[in-house]
Design a protein around this motif. Structure first.
Motif: not given
Length: 122
Positions: A94-110, A112-121
């Motif tokens: 679960v990617l959270v910023k300022k206390g709010k969920e931004r994205e969620r990834i379920v499963g082994v999806k490195k 996709e996780l990396q892309r979501m981190i890059e998108k929201h960091r």
């Protein structure tokens, strides 16, 4: 009772903070609400094979994205936190910023996780 937060650290400064108590989780979460820093919460379990499989990749991402906070929560240790985030499968990130969920990834999806981190960091 000893330390309630443990940090698995690599020599190249990437770290994943393992939170083992509700008090420490609440402290971590409250501090993230006032921070601009992205928090990646890794919900896993000791018995979860896919969780163990992706763990080295999560540590690599913590090294690559040292400006992101990586938190690991064992759903068996902190079931109320898993329930609050409606975790139904592991691993769940679960990617959270300022206390709010931004994205969620379920499963082994490195990737996709990396892309979501890059998108929201930032």
């Amino acid at each position: 009772m000893g330390a309630q937060i443990s940090t698995k650290q690599r020599s190249d400064d990437g770290k994943v903070i393992s939170v083992h108590s509700l008090d420490n989780w609440n402290t971590q979460f409250q501090s993230s609400r006032t921070s601009n820093k992205l928090m990646v919460i890794d919900f896993s379990a000791a018995w979860c094979g896919p969780c163990k499989f992706i763990e080295p990749a999560v540590h690599d991402l913590a090294v690559e994205f040292s400006d992101v906070e990586f938190i690991k929560i064992d759903v068996d240790e902190l079931p109320d936190v898993a329930k609050d985030f409606e975790v139904q499968a592991m691993p769940t990130f679960v990617l959270v910023k300022k206390g709010k969920e931004r994205e969620r990834i379920v499963g082994v999806k490195k990737d996709e996780l990396q892309r979501m981190i890059e998108k929201h960091r930032f």
